[in-house]
Design a protein around this motif. Structure first.
Motif, PDB file in Angstrom:
ATOM      1  N   UNK A   1      17.478 -20.696 -47.465  1.00  0.00           N
ATOM      2  CA  UNK A   1      16.359 -20.980 -46.566  1.00  0.00           C
ATOM      3  C   UNK A   1      16.444 -20.077 -45.356  1.00  0.00           C
ATOM      4  N   UNK A   2      17.666 -19.922 -44.855  1.00  0.00           N
ATOM      5  CA  UNK A   2      17.840 -19.060 -43.674  1.00  0.00           C
ATOM      6  C   UNK A   2      17.602 -17.602 -44.062  1.00  0.00           C
ATOM      7  N   UNK A   3      18.114 -17.195 -45.219  1.00  0.00           N
ATOM      8  CA  UNK A   3      17.928 -15.804 -45.660  1.00  0.00           C
ATOM      9  C   UNK A   3      16.445 -15.512 -45.837  1.00  0.00           C
ATOM     10  N   UNK A   4      15.711 -16.456 -46.429  1.00  0.00           N
ATOM     11  CA  UNK A   4      14.279 -16.234 -46.667  1.00  0.00           C
ATOM     12  C   UNK A   4      13.528 -16.135 -45.346  1.00  0.00           C
ATOM     13  N   UNK A   5      13.897 -16.993 -44.402  1.00  0.00           N
ATOM     14  CA  UNK A   5      13.171 -16.978 -43.121  1.00  0.00           C
ATOM     15  C   UNK A   5      13.301 -15.641 -42.438  1.00  0.00           C
ATOM     16  N   UNK A   6      14.534 -15.133 -42.381  1.00  0.00           N
ATOM     17  CA  UNK A   6      14.729 -13.867 -41.655  1.00  0.00           C
ATOM     18  C   UNK A   6      14.031 -12.722 -42.377  1.00  0.00           C
ATOM     19  N   UNK A   7      14.064 -12.743 -43.687  1.00  0.00           N
ATOM     20  CA  UNK A   7      13.398 -11.668 -44.448  1.00  0.00           C
ATOM     21  C   UNK A   7      11.894 -11.757 -44.290  1.00  0.00           C
TER      22      UNK A   7
ATOM     23  N   UNK B   1      10.832 -28.259 -47.175  1.00  0.00           N
ATOM     24  CA  UNK B   1      11.277 -29.633 -47.001  1.00  0.00           C
ATOM     25  C   UNK B   1      12.428 -29.924 -47.940  1.00  0.00           C
ATOM     26  N   UNK B   2      12.503 -29.173 -49.027  1.00  0.00           N
ATOM     27  CA  UNK B   2      13.548 -29.493 -50.010  1.00  0.00           C
ATOM     28  C   UNK B   2      14.684 -28.486 -49.975  1.00  0.00           C
ATOM     29  N   UNK B   3      14.519 -27.493 -49.187  1.00  0.00           N
ATOM     30  CA  UNK B   3      15.463 -26.397 -49.346  1.00  0.00           C
ATOM     31  C   UNK B   3      16.736 -26.657 -48.546  1.00  0.00           C
ATOM     32  N   UNK B   4      16.829 -27.894 -47.990  1.00  0.00           N
ATOM     33  CA  UNK B   4      18.048 -28.174 -47.226  1.00  0.00           C
ATOM     34  C   UNK B   4      19.248 -28.086 -48.147  1.00  0.00           C
ATOM     35  N   UNK B   5      18.970 -28.141 -49.453  1.00  0.00           N
ATOM     36  CA  UNK B   5      20.076 -28.057 -50.411  1.00  0.00           C
ATOM     37  C   UNK B   5      20.669 -26.669 -50.417  1.00  0.00           C
ATOM     38  N   UNK B   6      19.789 -25.717 -50.455  1.00  0.00           N
ATOM     39  CA  UNK B   6      20.273 -24.338 -50.535  1.00  0.00           C
ATOM     40  C   UNK B   6      20.090 -23.724 -49.168  1.00  0.00           C
ATOM     41  N   UNK B   7      20.849 -24.240 -48.210  1.00  0.00           N
ATOM     42  CA  UNK B   7      20.636 -23.896 -46.800  1.00  0.00           C
ATOM     43  C   UNK B   7      20.653 -22.396 -46.581  1.00  0.00           C
ATOM     44  N   UNK B   8      21.659 -21.756 -47.202  1.00  0.00           N
ATOM     45  CA  UNK B   8      21.812 -20.338 -46.902  1.00  0.00           C
ATOM     46  C   UNK B   8      20.558 -19.567 -47.321  1.00  0.00           C
TER      47      UNK B   8
ATOM     48  N   UNK C   1      26.723 -18.776 -42.886  1.00  0.00           N
ATOM     49  CA  UNK C   1      25.581 -18.838 -43.812  1.00  0.00           C
ATOM     50  C   UNK C   1      25.338 -17.476 -44.457  1.00  0.00           C
ATOM     51  N   UNK C   2      25.434 -16.430 -43.650  1.00  0.00           N
ATOM     52  CA  UNK C   2      25.206 -15.070 -44.178  1.00  0.00           C
ATOM     53  C   UNK C   2      26.281 -14.740 -45.210  1.00  0.00           C
ATOM     54  N   UNK C   3      27.505 -15.093 -44.935  1.00  0.00           N
ATOM     55  CA  UNK C   3      28.578 -14.829 -45.908  1.00  0.00           C
ATOM     56  C   UNK C   3      28.372 -15.636 -47.175  1.00  0.00           C
ATOM     57  N   UNK C   4      27.897 -16.866 -47.017  1.00  0.00           N
ATOM     58  CA  UNK C   4      27.646 -17.700 -48.194  1.00  0.00           C
ATOM     59  C   UNK C   4      26.524 -17.087 -49.030  1.00  0.00           C
ATOM     60  N   UNK C   5      25.456 -16.625 -48.361  1.00  0.00           N
ATOM     61  CA  UNK C   5      24.372 -15.962 -49.098  1.00  0.00           C
ATOM     62  C   UNK C   5      24.913 -14.745 -49.845  1.00  0.00           C
ATOM     63  N   UNK C   6      25.670 -13.915 -49.129  1.00  0.00           N
ATOM     64  CA  UNK C   6      26.158 -12.667 -49.733  1.00  0.00           C
ATOM     65  C   UNK C   6      27.102 -12.949 -50.889  1.00  0.00           C
ATOM     66  N   UNK C   7      28.006 -13.892 -50.705  1.00  0.00           N
ATOM     67  CA  UNK C   7      29.025 -14.122 -51.742  1.00  0.00           C
ATOM     68  C   UNK C   7      28.452 -14.842 -52.956  1.00  0.00           C
ATOM     69  N   UNK C   8      27.485 -15.705 -52.759  1.00  0.00           N
ATOM     70  CA  UNK C   8      26.849 -16.342 -53.920  1.00  0.00           C
ATOM     71  C   UNK C   8      26.046 -15.291 -54.678  1.00  0.00           C
ATOM     72  N   UNK C   9      25.405 -14.381 -53.956  1.00  0.00           N
ATOM     73  CA  UNK C   9      24.659 -13.300 -54.627  1.00  0.00           C
ATOM     74  C   UNK C   9      25.616 -12.453 -55.464  1.00  0.00           C
ATOM     75  N   UNK C  10      26.787 -12.132 -54.915  1.00  0.00           N
ATOM     76  CA  UNK C  10      27.762 -11.317 -55.654  1.00  0.00           C
ATOM     77  C   UNK C  10      28.291 -12.092 -56.846  1.00  0.00           C
TER      78      UNK C  10
END
Ligand SMILES: CCCCCCCCCCCCC/C=C/C(=O)SCCNC(=O)CCNC(=O)[C@H](O)C(C)(C)COP(=O)(O)OP(=O)(O)OC[C@H]1O[C@@H](n2cnc3c(N)ncnc32)[C@H](O)[C@@H]1OP(=O)(O)O
Ligand SMILES: Cc1cc2nc3c(=O)[nH]c(=O)nc-3n(C[C@H](O)[C@H](O)[C@H](O)COP(=O)(O)OP(=O)(O)OC[C@H]3O[C@@H](n4cnc5c(N)ncnc54)[C@H](O)[C@@H]3O)c2cc1C
Length: 636
Positions: free
Chosen positions: A352-358, A343-350, A561-570
């Motif tokens: 939330x999506x990364x966690x769901x797929x994993x 419910x709160x993860x709308x902030x870190x959208x990328x 979203x995937x690029x945002x996840x990857x680039x923030x991780x890097x």
């Protein structure tokens, strides 16, 4: 489903995706702040239902059914605020009241047939349905999902997977019907992470055909046992098993701790762990066993057995592998790190999506598990549980800040959830200890492949068999955003760190250090490696989900979203600069790509949040007209 998504969500999203414009320097004519509902545009760039189907992965109808079952019952503390109905536990209740409220909710859900098939059903479809419904309960309340998790996944999972026909026939249906309440007594006051060191001792009395379970000292008292303080009638008690004076290691037994009237059984002592920083709807207790006698049949004997005459029998000769087999029930419990704070993860959208797929990928691995895949499931579930629960804590901090004072109000749940979920980094296995499991397993895999001169296969390490990526000297946006570049960069990091880790451990060993000591001395590389493994595994599942889509707007948005996840991780991992995978210029180019991606995602934020499929009632007043819910009229 009302797709209205809160103005606050948009503000929160702005806060992260794009800082709000600075206040104007020119004095504006004064006017009261007004709440403007987010543009209700049905012109979302993609089909929300299709995005939800991709994200939830399975059992959408079952999820919606359970959402409605919860919303319609007064037991879930329905309350009206500014014209809207919300369901949320009353965290102002005492610990005792919260515990009783949780039990009443469980009894209601039992009556509604929610748990039918959870333990007597067979096959992937049944297990996926169970996981889906458990996720929904976790979105209502962590106490509810934890109390049910202990009963159905830990107690029930241990009986189902460590027990044999005798145990299944005797306990599974009663567990499924909640006719008996189970708990899971593994941890002790002196040993939580170090399971091998637990002090409870069980011996076998061949004269009577009974096991004798004993707590030899105070540090051996079972501690934190969910359900034990008030309600559990039975427990799985983990104990060292001594046969004829020889310790056969940790084994699991069934012991009754209360009778059906709730009276504590003879030779059992139970105390309360007391008030916690959260999850006070779960009655965590402490248990002492004073030479409790249980029938020989109460040993969960799928891994090992003791004959009536006291002979120890096990098909698994290797002590480590036998130990692993007894720990396997813990794995499903580690699936619960990804969903509770959606419910709160709308902030870190990328994320939330990364966690769901994993998480969906891991659930499929789990429901189709074989003895061969258990190890990989253990390693990947350890990676995800630690990564997700650490991210949840960060998300909640971000969310609390972004909401300002409204994030402090209990009715908005943000602050409360910090207490509710912070502890998830400890239970179900301390995160740092679980991350160690990854580096240990990768080390073993590396050494085995090199010793046997065989290619890497499994744990996603197949990339180690391919040529190394050459990073272009100048990274352009198209390159940075290409999934091939991203996964190759993650492969480069993981491969180099594994090599460094193995070399450093081997160097310490060549100087006479034991393997355990060498691992501890190399803990920094071990942490970097475990993070690299986890983030690469998550990115790969994101790419796999994307690859199922035909070209179009949904695939495009997911790509952002995937690029945002990857680039923030890097951007957030110093390894890329520390070990030279990226030049300073390239690291800077990656960093500059993040706000660009945020700006391109912002117009989709409301649609992405709407795609979570969480009913309005499960959110909080802050998600809607927060001016109305704070107005004088709504106080009357
Ligand atoms: C999607 C919806 C959700 C569904 C699920 C919801 C469930 C919700 C449940 C919620 C419950 C919350 C309440 C909390 C409950 C608890 O906290 S229960 C207690 C949890 N405790 C732990 O997790 C203990 C943590 N410690 C350990 O697991 C072990 O001590 C260890 C650290 C893993 C072992 O360390 P060590 O002694 O060093 O042994 P190793 O040499 O590392 O291991 C030996 C081999 O065993 C393999 N292995 C270890 N664990 C497992 C496992 N779980 N499964 C499979 N295999 C395992 C390990 O890899 C080693 O293998 P080899 O290297 O091949 O020898
Ligand atoms: C709310 C709650 C509910 C729980 N429910 C249950 C339950 O139902 N059943 C059950 O059996 N248990 C339960 N537990 C216990 C839980 O599993 C343990 O607390 C957990 O495994 C951590 O063990 P510990 O508390 O002894 O901490 P420790 O293991 O002592 O860890 C403390 C610190 O030491 C570090 N550390 C420990 N070992 C190592 C190592 N080898 N290398 C490096 N650092 C290390 C950890 O990273 C951590 O920072 C629950 C706990 C909580 C808080």
């Amino acid at each position: 489903m009302d797709h209205q998504v809160s103005r606050r969500t948009e503000i929160l999203t702005n806060h992260l995706l794009l800082r709000a414009p600075p206040p104007s320097s020119v004095l504006q004519p004064h006017r009261c702040l007004s709440y403007s509902p987010p543009e209700l545009s049905n012109e979302f760039a993609f089909d929300l239902r299709e995005m939800r189907r991709l994200m939830d992965g399975h059992n959408l109808e079952d999820r919606d059914w359970l959402f409605s079952v919860i919303v319609q019952s007064a037991l879930f503390n329905r309350r009206e605020r500014a014209g809207r109905i919300f369901v949320c536990p009353d965290y102002n209740q005492s610990m005792e009241q919260q515990r009783e409220a949780t039990m009443r909710r469980i009894e209601y859900l039992v009556e509604r047939g929610v748990f039918r098939g959870w333990l007597t059903g067979e096959g992937p479809a049944e297990e996926l349905r169970k996981l889906a419904l458990h996720e929904v309960m976790g979105m209502y309340d962590h106490s509810l999902s934890v109390k049910l998790g202990v009963h159905y996944f830990l107690w029930g999972g241990a009986v189902k997977f460590l027990g044999t026909k005798h145990h299944h026939d005797k306990w599974l249906r009663a567990t499924e019907n909640y006719d008996m309440k189970g708990c899971f007594a593994l941890s002790e006051l002196g040993h939580g992470s170090n399971v091998r060191g637990i002090e409870t001792i069980t011996t076998y009395d061949s004269n009577t055909g009974e096991f004798v379970v004993n707590t030899p000292c105070e540090s051996g008292q079972k501690y934190w046992i969910g359900g034990a303080a008030n309600h559990a009638t039975h427990t799985i008690v983990f104990s060292q098993l001594y046969i004829n004076g020889s310790n056969q290691g940790v084994h699991a037994f069934i012991a009754q701790i209360r009778d059906s009237d709730g009276n504590i059984c003879p030779n059992i002592r139970i105390a309360d762990c007391g008030h916690k920083i959260g999850v006070n709807g779960v009655d965590n207790g402490r248990i002492w066993f004073d030479n409790v006698r249980i029938p020989r049949e109460n040993l969960l004997n799928s891994v090992a057995d003791v004959s009536p005459t006291g002979e120890y029998l096990s098909a698994i000769k290797n002590v480590d592998q036998r130990f692993a087999a007894f720990l396997a029930p813990l794995t499903s419990g580690r699936f619960s790190g990804h969903f509770p704070i959606w419910m709160f993860i709308s902030l870190l959208l990328w994320f939330r999506y990364a966690m769901s797929f994993s998480a969906n990928d891991l659930k499929i691995m789990y429901v189709k598990r074989t003895p061969k895949s258990n190890k990989a499931i253990h390693i990947i579930s350890s990676a995800y549980k630690a990564t997700f629960t650490w991210n949840n804590i960060r998300t909640l901090l971000e969310c609390r800040d972004a909401c300002g004072g409204q994030g402090v109000k209990s009715e908005n749940r943000v602050g409360l959830f910090m207490g509710e979920f912070e502890m998830h980094s400890t239970f179900e296995g301390d995160n740092k200890v679980l991350m160690q499991q990854i580096s240990k397993a990768l080390f073993a895999e590396y050494v085995a492949c090199h010793k046997q001169n065989k290619p890497f296969s499994g744990l996603g390490l197949e990339h180690m068999n391919k040529p190394l990526l050459v990073i272009p000297s100048h990274l352009t946006t198209p390159t940075i955003r290409s999934s091939e570049f991203q996964i190759d960069l993650f492969h480069l990091r993981e491969r180099d760190l594994l090599r460094r880790f193995v070399e450093e451990v081997s160097e310490y060993q060549s100087r006479g250090e034991s393997k355990e000591s060498a691992f501890i001395l190399s803990y920094q590389l071990a942490e970097d490696l475990s993070r690299a493994f986890s983030e690469r595994a998550i990115l790969k599942t994101f790419m796999d989900a994307e690859s199922t889509l035909a070209a179009g707007s949904l695939k495009n948005v997911l790509g952002l979203l995937r690029s945002l996840y990857a680039m923030i991780s890097v951007d957030e991992d110093a390894s890329f600069l520390r070990y030279g995978y990226l030049s300073k210029e390239n690291a800077s180019a990656v960093r500059k790509e993040v706000p660009k991606l945020c700006a391109e995602l912002r117009p989709h934020a409301l649609a992405l949040v709407s795609s979570f499929g969480i009913p309005d009632a499960f959110l909080s007043p802050i998600a809607y007209n927060w001016l109305d819910s704070n107005s004088w009229s709504s106080q009357l």
